[in-house]
Write a protein that holds these residues in place. Structure first.
Motif, mmCIF file in Angstrom:
data_model
loop_
_atom_site.group_PDB
_atom_site.id
_atom_site.type_symbol
_atom_site.label_atom_id
_atom_site.label_comp_id
_atom_site.label_asym_id
_atom_site.label_seq_id
_atom_site.Cartn_x
_atom_site.Cartn_y
_atom_site.Cartn_z
ATOM 1 N N ASP A 42 0.796 -1.277 0.038
ATOM 2 C CA ASP A 42 0.029 0.029 -0.064
ATOM 3 C C ASP A 42 0.962 1.163 -0.080
ATOM 4 O O ASP A 42 0.511 2.227 -0.575
ATOM 5 C CB ASP A 42 -0.846 0.274 1.281
ATOM 6 N N ARG A 46 1.929 1.183 -3.963
ATOM 7 C CA ARG A 46 0.540 1.573 -4.163
ATOM 8 C C ARG A 46 -0.390 0.938 -5.062
ATOM 9 O O ARG A 46 -0.964 1.359 -6.020
ATOM 10 C CB ARG A 46 0.776 3.152 -4.828
ATOM 11 N N SER A 52 -3.311 -5.761 -3.165
ATOM 12 C CA SER A 52 -2.078 -5.971 -1.970
ATOM 13 C C SER A 52 -2.687 -7.016 -0.843
ATOM 14 O O SER A 52 -1.721 -7.595 -0.390
ATOM 15 C CB SER A 52 -2.110 -4.565 -1.265
#
Length: 90
Positions: A42, A46, A52
């Motif tokens: 994260d 990103r 994720s």
């Protein structure tokens, strides 16, 4: 009485080792999941939340297998070290 204490001590050590590894097996994968998810996937990369989470779950499963392998390795080595208990003859 001393003989009874000598038999209790290894049992307590085994119990303590098992509890320690149980906590290790539970806590380390959970911590690895959240730390890798928040920091790496994260924060740095990103990624999307679902992506994720999937990657973090894969890493947590790998960490779980490593911790289980360490426990099995330790149990196997402890079994080889301990001499067989003498048999009492009546």
């Amino acid at each position: 009485m001393i003989e009874g204490r000598a038999n209790e001590l290894p049992d307590f050590q085994v119990f303590r080792t098992v509890i320690k590894y149980c906590l290790f097996i539970i806590i380390v994968p959970v911590l690895s999941f959240f730390s890798v998810k928040v920091v790496l996937f994260d924060g740095i990369l990103r990624l999307e939340p679902i992506t994720s989470s999937v990657y973090s779950a894969v890493i947590a499963v790998i960490v779980l297998h490593v911790t289980l392998g360490l426990y099995i390795y330790r149990a196997y080595n402890e079994a080889e070290k301990t001499p067989p208990k003498p048999v009492k003859k009546d």
